[in-house]
Design a protein around this motif. Structure first.
Motif, short mmCIF file in Angstrom:
data_model
loop_
_atom_site.label_atom_id
_atom_site.label_comp_id
_atom_site.label_asym_id
_atom_site.label_seq_id
_atom_site.Cartn_x
_atom_site.Cartn_y
_atom_site.Cartn_z
N PHE A 162 -6.02 1.36 -1.90
CA PHE A 162 -5.22 0.18 -2.24
C PHE A 162 -4.16 0.53 -3.29
O PHE A 162 -4.28 1.55 -3.99
CB PHE A 162 -6.14 -0.92 -2.76
CG PHE A 162 -7.14 -1.42 -1.74
CD1 PHE A 162 -6.92 -1.26 -0.39
CD2 PHE A 162 -8.32 -2.03 -2.15
CE1 PHE A 162 -7.84 -1.71 0.55
CE2 PHE A 162 -9.25 -2.49 -1.23
CZ PHE A 162 -9.01 -2.33 0.12
N PRO A 163 -3.13 -0.31 -3.43
CA PRO A 163 -2.02 0.02 -4.34
C PRO A 163 -2.32 -0.27 -5.80
O PRO A 163 -1.66 -1.07 -6.46
CB PRO A 163 -0.88 -0.87 -3.82
CG PRO A 163 -1.57 -2.05 -3.24
CD PRO A 163 -2.84 -1.52 -2.63
N ALA A 172 0.84 -1.21 0.00
CA ALA A 172 0.00 0.00 0.00
C ALA A 172 0.87 1.26 0.00
O ALA A 172 0.57 2.23 -0.71
CB ALA A 172 -0.93 -0.01 1.21
N ARG A 173 1.96 1.24 0.78
CA ARG A 173 2.87 2.39 0.79
C ARG A 173 3.51 2.60 -0.57
O ARG A 173 3.67 3.73 -1.04
CB ARG A 173 3.96 2.21 1.86
CG ARG A 173 3.50 2.41 3.28
CD ARG A 173 4.69 2.56 4.22
NE ARG A 173 5.58 1.40 4.18
CZ ARG A 173 5.41 0.31 4.92
NH1 ARG A 173 4.38 0.22 5.74
NH2 ARG A 173 6.27 -0.69 4.84
N MET A 174 3.87 1.51 -1.23
CA MET A 174 4.46 1.62 -2.56
C MET A 174 3.46 2.20 -3.55
O MET A 174 3.83 2.92 -4.48
CB MET A 174 4.96 0.25 -3.04
CG MET A 174 6.13 -0.32 -2.24
SD MET A 174 7.57 0.75 -2.13
CE MET A 174 7.33 1.50 -0.51
N GLY A 175 2.19 1.91 -3.35
CA GLY A 175 1.16 2.51 -4.19
C GLY A 175 1.13 4.02 -4.02
O GLY A 175 1.00 4.77 -5.00
N THR A 192 1.82 -5.67 -6.94
CA THR A 192 1.41 -7.03 -6.56
C THR A 192 2.52 -7.81 -5.86
O THR A 192 2.32 -8.97 -5.50
CB THR A 192 0.98 -7.82 -7.81
OG1 THR A 192 2.10 -7.98 -8.68
CG2 THR A 192 -0.13 -7.11 -8.57
N SER A 193 3.67 -7.18 -5.69
CA SER A 193 4.80 -7.89 -5.09
C SER A 193 5.25 -7.23 -3.81
O SER A 193 5.45 -6.01 -3.76
CB SER A 193 5.99 -7.94 -6.07
OG SER A 193 7.12 -8.52 -5.45
N PHE A 194 5.44 -8.01 -2.77
CA PHE A 194 5.97 -7.48 -1.52
C PHE A 194 7.46 -7.20 -1.63
O PHE A 194 8.08 -6.64 -0.72
CB PHE A 194 5.70 -8.45 -0.35
CG PHE A 194 6.18 -9.86 -0.57
CD1 PHE A 194 7.50 -10.22 -0.31
CD2 PHE A 194 5.32 -10.84 -1.05
CE1 PHE A 194 7.94 -11.51 -0.51
CE2 PHE A 194 5.75 -12.14 -1.25
CZ PHE A 194 7.07 -12.48 -0.98
N ARG A 195 8.06 -7.53 -2.79
CA ARG A 195 9.49 -7.27 -3.02
C ARG A 195 9.73 -5.94 -3.74
O ARG A 195 10.88 -5.52 -3.89
CB ARG A 195 10.09 -8.41 -3.83
CG ARG A 195 9.99 -9.78 -3.16
CD ARG A 195 10.78 -10.82 -3.91
NE ARG A 195 10.59 -12.14 -3.32
CZ ARG A 195 9.86 -13.11 -3.85
NH1 ARG A 195 9.24 -12.90 -5.01
NH2 ARG A 195 9.73 -14.27 -3.25
N THR A 196 8.68 -5.30 -4.21
CA THR A 196 8.84 -4.03 -4.92
C THR A 196 9.37 -2.96 -3.96
O THR A 196 8.87 -2.81 -2.85
CB THR A 196 7.50 -3.57 -5.50
OG1 THR A 196 7.02 -4.56 -6.41
CG2 THR A 196 7.65 -2.25 -6.25
#
Length: 475
Positions: free
Chosen positions: A388-389, A365-368, A431-435
């Motif tokens: 949402f992201p 969500a933060r990356m969004g 969609t990735s927690f690695r982004t």
């Protein structure tokens, strides 16, 4: 141990994918020719060679949806824990249709689903099941809702009804309901398209008007679908208001939360799903925001007796239910043979704990937010509104089709195109927690470079055309 080899392979593959291309370059003819030339199945092959070749094909010839710069549909990076769990399921091959065949598998699923049902605010006796995906869960909701509203439906079908049932959705509702209307025999005309407001949320006044008008004209409204994170724009419909309207008018309230429903575990994001606790049924997919391999849909329904009526079955070759025994899953689900779908979510939850999952979801969500801010600062226009992201955006003089093609050709990012109110826009979903934040800023910088480069080239071409016209036009 199974996990030893998988852990090493998983780490290697994760690193290779992150450093490699996102988008393949291959034609259908090339793929078919490759398969025909190597696999006629006439003689045995060495397993190690086959596995190595299949992995080579998967690495080269598919979009890498676990890549941290895949900003596409709801296909996430997956956790090691969930991959190990899926491997165990394949090795033991448990059959969950009947409780007695796999007591531990059924109880692990029930325990896992019960945890999430409680997060949704549903009662303890809620009927829960893992499904092949959101479409099956949505289908289950429609079948159970029909059973509840029309008791004769289960025996005589729709032809036994004296009126035509109707379902209320919006243009943003997932298209699976169009398929479901066809498959159940309702017919696609049974879907009533409710208007949306300027934020693409369901317009309650139009819903009220259409339901009243249909009842006046002899139709039988029975179900309203609210979205908790639409596919195109991540929109959350006014769930509390829809739920209140459904209770007052005797309609089934289904929430399609296939993607966004997982946000319920986050203290900061879960508040945006207020009202979901009043749903009669909920769809949520673990293989979206809970980062496990496909497919792991989930169906929740607060009317267990109706679920049992909708899917009841008695056959001689299955063990009989004894007094006090739990209901067998084949009698409470659209499925019969049942894979142990839920283990991958159970193992991942056990490893990360609730706090670990909250951290992953809130990170995305933060990356969004980072992506939105970076785009706006660069002159792009954000056209959707969601916590949402998922970011939909555009700008003037943008050729979206060509722009997306360049992004993919240069292996910068995988995004999709969406239509919002008939207007094409760019759609990016984290969609990735690695982004990482650094990757997002790099992507936006590259997008700006390409856009300005294309704009300058277009300007030069236009000037050349105008100059040529002046030189060739007669005086």
């Amino acid at each position: 141990m199974v996990i030893d080899g998988i852990r090493d392979d998983f780490a290697r593959l994760e690193s290779e994918i992150a450093k490699g291309p996102i988008v393949p370059s291959v034609t259908q003819e090339e793929l078919r020719s490759y398969l025909v030339s190597r696999y006629d199945f006439k003689k045995p092959m060495i397993l190690d060679d086959v596995v190595a070749d299949v992995e080579k094909m998967l690495r080269a010839w598919q979009v890498q949806v676990t890549h941290p710069r895949y900003f596409g549909l709801f296909n996430p990076s997956v956790t090691l824990a969930s991959v190990v769990a899926d491997t165990l399921v394949a090795m033991y091959n448990p059959q969950l249709a009947n409780w007695r065949t796999s007591p531990v598998g059924n109880e692990i699923e029930k325990h896992t689903l019960g945890w999430l049902a409680a997060k949704f605010g549903l009662p303890a006796d809620t009927s829960t099941s893992f499904t092949s995906g959101g479409s099956e869960a949505n289908l289950s909701a429609v079948v159970v809702a029909l059973t509840k509203a029309f008791p004769e439906y289960g025996v005589n079908g729709l032809r036994g009804l004296i009126t035509e049932p109707t379902i209320y959705v919006t243009e943003e509702t997932h298209y699976s309901f169009n398929k479901i209307a066809h498959m159940t025999g309702l017919g696609r005309k049974a879907l009533r398209k409710v208007a949306t407001d300027r934020h693409l949320k369901l317009d309650l006044r139009d819903l009220e008007r259409q339901v009243a008008e249909d009842r006046k004209n002899g139709y039988a409204p029975f179900m309203v679908v609210g979205a908790a994170g639409t596919t195109a724009a991540g929109v959350i419909d006014p769930l509390p208001e829809i739920g209140c309207f459904c209770r007052e008018t005797g309609l089934w309230f289904h929430v399609d939360a296939a993607w966004g429903g997982s946000a319920i575990i986050s203290p900061s994001l879960g508040q945006h799903l207020a009202g979901i606790e009043g749903a009669d049924s909920i769809t949520c997919d673990a293989h979206k925001w809970l980062s496990v391999p496909m497919g792991a849909g989930m169906f929740f329904c607060r009317h267990p007796e109706t679920v049992g009526e909708a899917f009841r079955a008695e056959v001689s070759y299955m063990p009989k239910k004894t007094d006090g025994a739990v209901q067998d899953p084949y009698t409470t689900s659209a499925q019969w043979s049942r894979r142990f779908i839920g283990l991958k979510l159970f193992v991942a939850l056990a490893q990360y704990g609730e706090s670990g999952y909250v951290e992953m979801i809130e990170h995305q969500a933060r990356m969004g937010h980072v992506l939105r801010d970076a785009l706006e600062c660069s002159g792009w226009r954000i056209v959707n509104n969601t916590p949402f992201p998922l970011v939909c955006f555009t700008r003037e003089r943008l050729d979206i089709t060509n722009f997306l093609a360049v992004l993919r050709e240069q292996q910068i990012v995988w995004m999709s195109e969406a239509q919002l109110r008939g207007t094409p826009v760019l759609r990016a979903c984290i969609t990735s927690f690695r982004t990482t934040e650094a990757e997002i800023h790099w992507i936006v910088n590259e997008m700006n470079r390409i856009f300005h480069q294309d704009t300058e080239q277009s300007k030069l071409k236009q000037e050349a055309v105008e100059l040529h016209s002046l030189q060739t036009d007669p005086l």
